[in-house]
Design a protein around this motif. Structure first.
Motif, PDB file in Angstrom:
ATOM      1  N   ASN A  80       0.787  -1.226   0.000  1.00 14.74           N
ATOM      2  CA  ASN A  80       0.000   0.000   0.000  1.00 14.74           C
ATOM      3  C   ASN A  80       0.823   1.282   0.000  1.00 14.74           C
ATOM      4  O   ASN A  80       0.469   2.241  -0.650  1.00 14.74           O
ATOM      5  N   TYR A  81       1.902   1.337   0.740  1.00 11.80           N
ATOM      6  CA  TYR A  81       2.605   2.598   0.938  1.00 11.80           C
ATOM      7  C   TYR A  81       4.082   2.536   0.566  1.00 11.80           C
ATOM      8  O   TYR A  81       4.808   3.483   0.798  1.00 11.80           O
ATOM      9  N   VAL A  82       4.529   1.443   0.022  1.00 11.43           N
ATOM     10  CA  VAL A  82       5.939   1.252  -0.288  1.00 11.43           C
ATOM     11  C   VAL A  82       6.070   0.877  -1.759  1.00 11.43           C
ATOM     12  O   VAL A  82       5.320   0.027  -2.244  1.00 11.43           O
ATOM     13  N   PRO A  83       6.988   1.486  -2.477  1.00 10.96           N
ATOM     14  CA  PRO A  83       7.209   1.045  -3.853  1.00 10.96           C
ATOM     15  C   PRO A  83       7.538  -0.445  -3.871  1.00 10.96           C
ATOM     16  O   PRO A  83       8.227  -0.948  -2.993  1.00 10.96           O
ATOM     17  N   THR A  84       7.037  -1.155  -4.850  1.00 14.48           N
ATOM     18  CA  THR A  84       7.223  -2.600  -4.920  1.00 14.48           C
ATOM     19  C   THR A  84       8.587  -2.924  -5.527  1.00 14.48           C
ATOM     20  O   THR A  84       8.684  -3.564  -6.562  1.00 14.48           O
ATOM     21  N   GLU A  85       9.607  -2.443  -4.870  1.00 13.89           N
ATOM     22  CA  GLU A  85      10.981  -2.688  -5.279  1.00 13.89           C
ATOM     23  C   GLU A  85      11.734  -3.221  -4.072  1.00 13.89           C
ATOM     24  O   GLU A  85      11.534  -2.754  -2.944  1.00 13.89           O
ATOM     25  N   LEU A  86      12.605  -4.164  -4.310  1.00 13.56           N
ATOM     26  CA  LEU A  86      13.317  -4.811  -3.214  1.00 13.56           C
ATOM     27  C   LEU A  86      14.059  -3.807  -2.333  1.00 13.56           C
ATOM     28  O   LEU A  86      13.984  -3.882  -1.106  1.00 13.56           O
ATOM     29  N   ALA A  87      14.754  -2.844  -2.930  1.00 15.82           N
ATOM     30  CA  ALA A  87      15.528  -1.875  -2.146  1.00 15.82           C
ATOM     31  C   ALA A  87      14.623  -1.039  -1.242  1.00 15.82           C
ATOM     32  O   ALA A  87      14.975  -0.749  -0.094  1.00 15.82           O
ATOM     33  N   ALA A  88      13.461  -0.657  -1.729  1.00 17.09           N
ATOM     34  CA  ALA A  88      12.538   0.146  -0.919  1.00 17.09           C
ATOM     35  C   ALA A  88      11.988  -0.668   0.245  1.00 17.09           C
ATOM     36  O   ALA A  88      11.886  -0.176   1.378  1.00 17.09           O
ATOM     37  N   ILE A  89      11.623  -1.921  -0.015  1.00 20.07           N
ATOM     38  CA  ILE A  89      11.106  -2.789   1.046  1.00 20.07           C
ATOM     39  C   ILE A  89      12.189  -3.024   2.092  1.00 20.07           C
ATOM     40  O   ILE A  89      11.947  -2.934   3.294  1.00 20.07           O
TER      41      ILE A  89
END
Length: 164
Positions: A80-89
Motif C-alpha cells: 500500500n505505501y511502499v514502492p514494490t521494489e526490493l531496495a525500498a522494502i
C-alpha cells in the motif's frame, strides 16, 4: 549488489494515503514473477523463516501477510505505501516507520519486532515480502499454503489494540 534507501520513510510520508488496505490476494497472478537481481528462492525461503520467526513480522502483518487491524498493513495484495521494489522494502524493514506514517496505533520498529535483525536477515525478509506482494499463495518449492498453524496462538494477542 545491495542498496538501502536512507530515510526511505520520508518518501513514504509524501505518498498518497487514500489507498484502502486490502487483505486478500485474489487479484494476484498465480505464477511467480521473474526474481529481482540477486534474489534466489533460497533467499525467499529464508525470508519466510525471518518473517514468521526472529523478525516477528507476523505479529502485525498477520500469519499470511493479510494485515491486522490497527497494527500492520496487508502485504498480500501489492504494497500500500511502499514502492514494490526490493531496495525500498529492505529500507523500510531496516529503518522502520514512525507511528505517524503507519496510520496505526504503533510504529514499525527498525530491523524487526525486537530491532535485532542483521543486514542479511532484513534483505531476506524483504525478498519474502516482495514475493508475497507479487503472487497468490506461495507457488515456489518450499512455499506454504498458509502459515496460520505455524504462528503461536498467543503471539497475536494484544498486537492490534486501539489507541487509548
Amino acid at each position: 549488489m545491495r542498496q538501502v534507501i536512507a530515510c526511505g520513510w520520508l518518501l513514504l510520508a509524501s505518498m498518497p494515503t487514500a489507498v484502502a488496505a486490502q487483505t486478500n490476494e485474489d487479484g494476484q497472478p498465480t505464477t511467480m514473477p521473474a526474481l529481482p537481481r540477486d534474489v534466489t528462492l533460497d533467499l525467499v525461503r529464508t525470508g519466510d523463516d525471518v518473517f514468521h520467526g526472529k523478525g516477528h513480522c507476523f505479529a502485525c502483518h498477520g500469519a499470511d501477510g493479510e494485515g491486522l487491524p490497527n497494527a500492520g498493513s496487508a502485504l498480500t495484495l501489492s504494497l500500500n505505501y511502499v514502492p514494490t521494489e526490493l531496495a525500498a522494502i529492505d529500507s523500510v524493514i531496516t529503518f522502520g516507520l514512525p507511528e505517524s506514517v503507519t496510520r496505526s496505533a504503533i510504529s514499525m520498529p527498525p530491523r524487526g519486532g525486537k530491532s535485532d535483525l542483521s543486514t542479511d536477515e532484513t534483505l531476506a525478509a524483504a525478498a519474502y515480502v516482495w514475493m508475497i506482494s507479487q503472487v497468490r499463495g506461495e507457488p515456489w518449492p518450499g512455499g506454504h499454503r498458509t502459515h496460520v498453524n505455524m504462528v503461536p496462538a498467543a503471539a497475536l494477542i494484544g498486537t492490534a489494540t486501539a489507541r487509548p
